[in-house]
Design a protein around this motif. Structure first.
Motif, PDB file in Angstrom:
ATOM      1  N   ASP A   1       0.846  -1.182   0.000  1.00 59.58           N
ATOM      2  CA  ASP A   1       0.000   0.000   0.000  1.00 59.58           C
ATOM      3  C   ASP A   1       0.890   1.243   0.000  1.00 59.58           C
ATOM      4  O   ASP A   1       1.686   1.447   0.929  1.00 59.58           O
ATOM      5  CB  ASP A   1      -0.917  -0.013   1.220  1.00 59.58           C
ATOM      6  N   ALA A   2       0.781   2.059  -1.033  1.00 64.64           N
ATOM      7  CA  ALA A   2       1.647   3.229  -1.198  1.00 64.64           C
ATOM      8  C   ALA A   2       1.475   4.227  -0.052  1.00 64.64           C
ATOM      9  O   ALA A   2       2.457   4.828   0.390  1.00 64.64           O
ATOM     10  CB  ALA A   2       1.371   3.900  -2.542  1.00 64.64           C
ATOM     11  N   LYS A   3       0.259   4.380   0.421  1.00 70.63           N
ATOM     12  CA  LYS A   3       0.021   5.345   1.494  1.00 70.63           C
ATOM     13  C   LYS A   3       0.741   4.917   2.771  1.00 70.63           C
ATOM     14  O   LYS A   3       1.388   5.733   3.432  1.00 70.63           O
ATOM     15  CB  LYS A   3      -1.476   5.486   1.753  1.00 70.63           C
TER      16      LYS A   3
ATOM     17  N   ALA B   1       1.278  11.428   1.128  1.00 66.50           N
ATOM     18  CA  ALA B   1       0.349  10.398   1.601  1.00 66.50           C
ATOM     19  C   ALA B   1      -1.012  10.994   1.937  1.00 66.50           C
ATOM     20  O   ALA B   1      -2.049  10.420   1.624  1.00 66.50           O
ATOM     21  CB  ALA B   1       0.931   9.683   2.819  1.00 66.50           C
TER      22      ALA B   1
ATOM     23  N   GLY C   1      -3.215  11.817  -1.221  1.00 65.54           N
ATOM     24  CA  GLY C   1      -3.564  10.751  -2.151  1.00 65.54           C
ATOM     25  C   GLY C   1      -2.579  10.611  -3.298  1.00 65.54           C
ATOM     26  O   GLY C   1      -2.901  10.036  -4.332  1.00 65.54           O
ATOM     27  N   LYS C   2      -1.389  11.117  -3.123  1.00 59.51           N
ATOM     28  CA  LYS C   2      -0.348  11.064  -4.158  1.00 59.51           C
ATOM     29  C   LYS C   2       0.865  10.292  -3.656  1.00 59.51           C
ATOM     30  O   LYS C   2       2.010  10.617  -3.971  1.00 59.51           O
ATOM     31  CB  LYS C   2       0.079  12.482  -4.567  1.00 59.51           C
ATOM     32  N   SER C   3       0.620   9.264  -2.867  1.00 57.38           N
ATOM     33  CA  SER C   3       1.701   8.528  -2.213  1.00 57.38           C
ATOM     34  C   SER C   3       2.689   7.937  -3.211  1.00 57.38           C
ATOM     35  O   SER C   3       3.903   8.115  -3.078  1.00 57.38           O
ATOM     36  CB  SER C   3       1.120   7.404  -1.363  1.00 57.38           C
ATOM     37  N   ARG C   4       2.191   7.209  -4.190  1.00 58.98           N
ATOM     38  CA  ARG C   4       3.078   6.523  -5.134  1.00 58.98           C
ATOM     39  C   ARG C   4       3.906   7.527  -5.924  1.00 58.98           C
ATOM     40  O   ARG C   4       5.118   7.346  -6.090  1.00 58.98           O
ATOM     41  CB  ARG C   4       2.274   5.623  -6.072  1.00 58.98           C
TER      42      ARG C   4
ATOM     43  N   ARG D   1       0.959   0.327  -4.755  1.00 52.87           N
ATOM     44  CA  ARG D   1      -0.247   0.774  -5.441  1.00 52.87           C
ATOM     45  C   ARG D   1      -1.042   1.665  -4.519  1.00 52.87           C
ATOM     46  O   ARG D   1      -1.113   1.425  -3.312  1.00 52.87           O
ATOM     47  CB  ARG D   1      -1.121  -0.414  -5.871  1.00 52.87           C
ATOM     48  N   GLU D   2      -1.694   2.674  -5.103  1.00 50.58           N
ATOM     49  CA  GLU D   2      -2.635   3.484  -4.326  1.00 50.58           C
ATOM     50  C   GLU D   2      -3.853   2.610  -4.061  1.00 50.58           C
ATOM     51  O   GLU D   2      -4.279   1.844  -4.904  1.00 50.58           O
ATOM     52  CB  GLU D   2      -3.067   4.723  -5.134  1.00 50.58           C
ATOM     53  N   ARG D   3      -4.373   2.708  -2.877  1.00 53.48           N
ATOM     54  CA  ARG D   3      -5.564   1.947  -2.511  1.00 53.48           C
ATOM     55  C   ARG D   3      -6.760   2.526  -3.254  1.00 53.48           C
ATOM     56  O   ARG D   3      -6.960   3.734  -3.287  1.00 53.48           O
ATOM     57  CB  ARG D   3      -5.777   2.035  -1.016  1.00 53.48           C
TER      58      ARG D   3
END
Length: 123
Positions: A3-5, A56, A59-62, A116-118
């Motif tokens: 999970d990227a976040k 994070a 919503g732009k973690s990755r 991956r973004e959730r």
């Protein structure tokens, strides 16, 4: 899949903690430690950590992870091209830092590539 976040939050917290630890005398991260740092180096760690955390939260973690990973590739190259112990004339580094930055570049990029973004839950 990672999970990227979560990854961005863990990296962010780690970088902030490392930056703050550099201000406290210790044998690992300090001016005389295994990884030589100065105030500017510590601030770079703190700012990098906050960038991870902000990415994070937005919503732009990755994208944040990959962007910082690419930044660390640049830092690695600059570090190995730098003669002496001042990266860009301001950031204290030593040989251990150079190799750590190389490892971080690989690890952060790999984490970004396999994360991956959730997906948002829909009703």
């Amino acid at each position: 899949m990672i999970d990227a976040k979560l990854l961005a939050r863990v990296l962010g917290a780690t970088f902030v903690a490392t930056g703050l630890l550099g201000f406290v005398p210790n044998p690992i991260v300090s001016p005389d430690g295994l990884f030589a740092v100065n105030t500017m180096h510590n601030l770079v760690h703190v700012v990098t950590g906050f960038v991870f955390l902000i990415g994070a939260s937005m919503g732009k973690s990755r994208a944040t992870i990959l962007g910082i990973g690419i930044g660390y590739v640049a830092v690695t190259i600059l570090g190995f091209l730098t003669e002496g112990h001042l990266l860009l004339g301001m950031i204290h580094i030593n040989e251990a830092d150079r190799w750590l930055h190389a490892g971080l570049a690989v690890a952060i990029l790999a984490g970004g590539l396999i994360s991956r973004e959730r997906a948002l839950a829909t009703a």
